[in-house]
Design a protein around this motif. Structure first.
Motif, PDB file in Angstrom:
ATOM      1  N   ARG A  99      -7.219  -4.319  -3.572  1.00  0.00           N
ATOM      2  CA  ARG A  99      -7.232  -3.133  -2.857  1.00  0.00           C
ATOM      3  C   ARG A  99      -5.602  -2.943  -3.758  1.00  0.00           C
ATOM      4  O   ARG A  99      -4.817  -3.749  -3.712  1.00  0.00           O
ATOM      5  N   LEU A 100      -5.125  -2.008  -4.361  1.00  0.00           N
ATOM      6  CA  LEU A 100      -3.803  -1.246  -4.948  1.00  0.00           C
ATOM      7  C   LEU A 100      -3.017  -1.289  -3.984  1.00  0.00           C
ATOM      8  O   LEU A 100      -3.413  -0.727  -3.376  1.00  0.00           O
ATOM      9  N   VAL A 101      -2.113  -1.877  -4.047  1.00  0.00           N
ATOM     10  CA  VAL A 101      -0.443  -1.270  -3.043  1.00  0.00           C
ATOM     11  C   VAL A 101       0.179  -1.155  -3.159  1.00  0.00           C
ATOM     12  O   VAL A 101       1.779  -0.930  -2.430  1.00  0.00           O
ATOM     13  N   LYS A 102       0.636  -1.405  -4.776  1.00  0.00           N
ATOM     14  CA  LYS A 102       1.975  -0.848  -5.343  1.00  0.00           C
ATOM     15  C   LYS A 102       1.776   0.038  -7.019  1.00  0.00           C
ATOM     16  O   LYS A 102       0.388  -0.044  -6.903  1.00  0.00           O
ATOM     17  N   PRO A 103       2.665   0.949  -6.801  1.00  0.00           N
ATOM     18  CA  PRO A 103       2.096   2.091  -7.914  1.00  0.00           C
ATOM     19  C   PRO A 103       2.038   1.647  -9.203  1.00  0.00           C
ATOM     20  O   PRO A 103       3.394   0.132  -9.435  1.00  0.00           O
ATOM     21  N   LEU A 104       1.924   1.431 -10.165  1.00  0.00           N
ATOM     22  CA  LEU A 104       1.919   2.342 -11.170  1.00  0.00           C
ATOM     23  C   LEU A 104       2.209   2.277 -12.215  1.00  0.00           C
ATOM     24  O   LEU A 104       1.475   3.854 -12.135  1.00  0.00           O
ATOM     25  N   ILE A 105       2.555   2.234 -13.244  1.00  0.00           N
ATOM     26  CA  ILE A 105       3.223   2.996 -14.282  1.00  0.00           C
ATOM     27  C   ILE A 105       2.575   2.638 -16.168  1.00  0.00           C
ATOM     28  O   ILE A 105       2.404   1.130 -16.606  1.00  0.00           O
ATOM     29  N   ARG A 106       2.027   2.608 -16.355  1.00  0.00           N
ATOM     30  CA  ARG A 106       0.902   2.358 -17.805  1.00  0.00           C
ATOM     31  C   ARG A 106       1.812   1.926 -19.087  1.00  0.00           C
ATOM     32  O   ARG A 106       3.004   3.011 -19.007  1.00  0.00           O
ATOM     33  N   VAL A 107       1.579   0.883 -19.466  1.00  0.00           N
ATOM     34  CA  VAL A 107       2.377   0.517 -20.723  1.00  0.00           C
ATOM     35  C   VAL A 107       1.721  -0.249 -21.922  1.00  0.00           C
ATOM     36  O   VAL A 107       2.440   0.631 -22.952  1.00  0.00           O
ATOM     37  N   LYS A 116       2.644  -2.131 -15.371  1.00  0.00           N
ATOM     38  CA  LYS A 116       3.937  -2.288 -14.695  1.00  0.00           C
ATOM     39  C   LYS A 116       4.188  -1.856 -13.606  1.00  0.00           C
ATOM     40  O   LYS A 116       3.514  -0.538 -12.890  1.00  0.00           O
ATOM     41  N   GLU A 117       4.680  -2.976 -12.328  1.00  0.00           N
ATOM     42  CA  GLU A 117       4.248  -2.301 -10.607  1.00  0.00           C
ATOM     43  C   GLU A 117       5.530  -1.525 -11.177  1.00  0.00           C
ATOM     44  O   GLU A 117       7.120  -1.426 -11.965  1.00  0.00           O
TER      45      GLU A 117
END
Length: 766
Positions: A99-107, A116-117
């Protein structure tokens, strides 16, 4: 259909052990955090589920700081302590290491899966900057917004209006839009079913035993088991609801309309319909008489495969049982090009039986406002929408929804048509689209032709996805925001009125893992960061609730304690003498609404249709879509598109569309969706159980596994929805099963713009 797990494996998953470190180390997941101790209520907290769209009432508590026990909310009498498999699996989703629990930004490149977190602050700042830039350069209409219906859709809707984009989309176009539009054109609003008192139920594949709503499912199950009720099911496969029926007929997919028109033909031919009801409450019967002159039982037999004498008999049995009967319109059953006419015909068939506001038939919701008006006093509190002052921009939508003269003229501006999005993006018609914000929606699994959808998404400058898992659509995002699960968030009040005023509320059972945010927190924060929050009248969910309740602290306290509140008001059917008497005896002021016959039938004299009546013939529909003003043979019942077989799909009792297939507990129960094939067809195609096959048409080619069963027509295949996942971060579900969406064309049913889910295919061995 299930994976080969041992009992020890089963117990290991369902115990929700905190020792999850190292199980899954994907960036941003719960597994990457290490062991977690979960805090929350040690007493039962009343809430409601969100493992599917039924949103059944539940209660739950934290056990030993590491798991959640979930059962039905006993304040909801229809629920008792019952929950379905999906409802019981809420804790399995909550604690899932994937399950996802941290925002992610595409690199990396879009769809490559490199991230990247980030903190919420960093992610939300980026979203605010990018969306503002698109708005300034291309206009607010250049950003699309979509969500599955629920409170997150409400908050997304408010945010999209504050952003000033007209392009808001719900899941209606690929799910319930046919009956939503048909009801509006016929009755002005929806109706409810009284299964518990019905003597005869004609069911067109409305499979409540797999697409479960616990309260309604219990009522249908009780009716099906009763000697006083006859249940007849028309459906291409032997589903669970078919297994509970007195009679099952394997109707050819897409041809339900022909059977309903033949029933109407018999009733009108033999004068076996409620003439008094039709004369008083409807308009347009003369058009129906004309349109069904040739739709005989013999005519339908050639189309549906059901014998003519069956149609004759069912028509007569329904008339004999009327008005205590239900002709069930279903919920996206065998969707084809004729879906609108089919659903309209069913709704009109009910009116011919005079079962409206009758015991064992159909009835309008009795909300607090209506009951208070009839009683002459406030017998139930009313609620309001704190965001109702936000207006949908009048800018042209990309799908031209609600625009007269367009093929989406009858689609609401707050719902839209998801299937039109790829064309709008790729053709830049009617303007350029540059961004898309999605929450809890996965069009690459649930919408037709995901290949074209993905191609369109690659053309966008910025995509935001809010979800619990790294879905196929989330993989295409620039920013992925993890959302708090339904067990981790407080939300507003929901009106659940049926035969009497009823409200429910979602109360947080556990504290959010890693401080994940709820949708209202995400959108309210974004609005502030973007400087578009001037019209918001609340800052947090408590303020939102207080405004919903109009300051009624008694209502709020009761909902926060019980989760579900229904008022002790006598059940009222306007055309049933005993029910009307009970209501008037308790509330004497209601006498002024009595008709000369002592009933309240006049409550049906001013419906929300142009004529104020039940519209058998709709002038507004006829003006927009010539020939569709009244149900008729529309020559659109063939869904094969020239192929030898028809592929159909539907819900299972274990999974929900594209939502639950990676949840550990549910994946263990059902991990695959083999293709149902009739033995005659298997012999013809030289197939045996377990063989690998390809289903193919001009849209795509998809793998499958053979499951031979007598419970399907020889010309039809069936698969459960939501499988065939293509996200390597869904480590359980990835690559398993068949995705029927890959074979569906981006075409729509006329009038209602429904997604067509029955499609012609050919079959080859893999």
């Amino acid at each position: 259909m299930s994976s080969n797990y041992t009992r020890r494996d089963f117990l290991k998953v369902t115990s929700c052990s905190t020792a999850i470190a190292g199980i899954s180390c994907m960036t941003g997941t719960l597994g990457s955090l290490g062991a977690q101790t979960i805090s929350g209520s040690t007493k039962f907290v009343k809430s409601y589920c969100e493992m599917c769209t039924s949103r059944c009432q539940i209660e739950g508590k934290v056990v030993d700081g590491k798991s959640v026990f979930i059962q039905g909310n006993q304040y909801s009498k229809g629920m008792g302590t019952s929950v379905c498999a999906r409802g019981a699996a809420g804790h399995s989703q909550l604690y899932d290491p994937q399950r996802l629990v941290k925002p992610l930004i595409r690199v990396g490149k879009r769809g490559e899966g490199k991230w990247k977190e980030a903190t919420y602050e960093e992610a939300l700042n980026l979203i605010a900057k990018k969306m503002t830039s698109i708005k300034e350069k291309y206009g607010p209409q250049a950003v699309l917004f979509s969500a599955k219906t629920g409170e997150h859709f409400s908050h997304l809707s408010t945010f999209s209006k504050a952003f000033e984009s007209p392009n808001l989309f719900s899941h209606h176009s690929h799910c319930p839009i046919a009956y939503k539009v048909a009801f509006k054109h016929t009755y002005g609003t929806g109706l409810k079913r009284d299964f518990s008192k019905s003597k005869y139920i004609l069911n067109f594949g409305h499979n409540l035993f797999e697409g479960i709503n616990v309260s309604s499912t219990k009522k249908l199950a009780k009716a099906a088991a009763s000697e006083k009720t006859k249940l007849v099911v028309l459906e291409p496969r032997f589903s669970i609801v078919a297994a509970k029926a007195d009679e099952w007929y394997a109707v050819k997919p897409g041809t339900d309309l022909a059977f309903v028109l033949s029933l109407i033909h018999v009733w009108l031919r033999d004068d076996k319909y409620d003439k008094e009801f039709v004369q008083r409450y409807t308009v347009g019967i003369e058009h129906l008489i004309e349109s069904t002159k040739t739709t005989t039982p013999q005519w339908q037999e050639k189309i549906t495969g059901i014998k003519a004498d069956v149609a004759e008999r069912v028509a007569n049995e329904l008339y004999k049982a009327a008005p205590n009967c239900i002709i069930d319109w279903g919920h996206k059953t065998t969707t084809g090009q004729s879906e609108y006419q089919r659903t309209r015909a069913i709704l009109i068939a009910n009116a011919l039986m005079g079962n409206i506001e009758k015991e064992g038939g159909l009835f309008f919701k009795k909300k607090a406002k209506t009951c208070n008006k009839l009683a002459g006093i406030d017998i139930a509190p009313t609620i309001t929408n704190p965001d109702k002052h936000f207006q949908t921009p009048k800018t042209l939508r990309v799908d031209r929804a609600s625009l007269k003269g367009s093929d989406n003229a009858f689609v609401g501006r707050n719902q839209g048509v998801l299937m039109d999005i790829p064309k709008a993006i790729l053709n830049k018609d009617p303007y350029e689209v540059k961004g898309w914000f999605m929450i809890r929606t996965n069009p690459l699994i649930t919408v037709a032709d995901p290949k074209t959808m993905k191609e369109a998404m690659h053309k966008l400058d910025f995509i935001v996805v809010t979800d619990i898992y790294m879905s196929e659509t989330a993989l295409m995002a620039d920013v992925v925001l993890p959302e708090a699960t339904y067990l981790e968030r407080d939300e507003g009040i929901t009106d659940k009125s049926s035969s009497k005023p009823t409200y429910m509320i979602r109360n947080k059972i556990v504290d959010p893992i890693n401080n994940t945010l709820a949708s209202h927190e995400i959108f309210r924060t974004l609005a502030k960061k973007m400087g578009i929050d001037k019209d918001y009248k609340w800052d947090n969910i408590l303020q939102y609730r207080v405004q919903q309740a109009k300051g009624n602290d008694k209502l709020l306290k009761e909902l926060m304690s019980k989760g579900y509140v229904s008022y002790s008001i006598p059940t009222l059917y306007y055309r049933e003498e005993k029910y009307v008497k009970d209501f008037v005896n308790k509330y004497p002021n209601a006498k002024k609404y009595l008709d000369e016959d002592g009933l309240m039938g006049s409550m049906l004299d001013n419906l929300k249709t142009p004529s104020g009546k039940i519209e058998i013939f709709s002038q507004q529909v006829e003006e927009e879509f010539k020939g569709y003003g009244v149900p008729r043979d529309d020559n659109n019942m063939d869904v094969t598109r020239g192929y030898p077989y028809i592929l159909t799909s539907g819900k299972s009792a274990i999974h929900t569309n594209g939502h639950t297939h990676n949840v550990p507990y549910l994946h263990m129960l059902m991990s695959d969706n083999p293709v149902w094939i009739n033995p005659q067809t298997a012999k013809k195609e030289n197939l045996k159980n377990g063989d690998k096959i390809y289903l193919e048409n001009d849209i795509g080619k998809e793998k499958g596994t053979v499951f031979i069963t007598e419970g399907i027509r020889p010309d039809t295949f069936f698969v459960y929805m939501g499988f065939g996942r293509e996200s390597s971060d869904l480590k359980r579900a990835n690559g398993v099963g068949t995705n029927q969406s890959k074979l569906l064309p981006l075409i729509k049913g006329p009038v209602c713009s429904t997604m067509v889910t029955n499609v012609g295919v050919k079959i080859t061995k893999a």
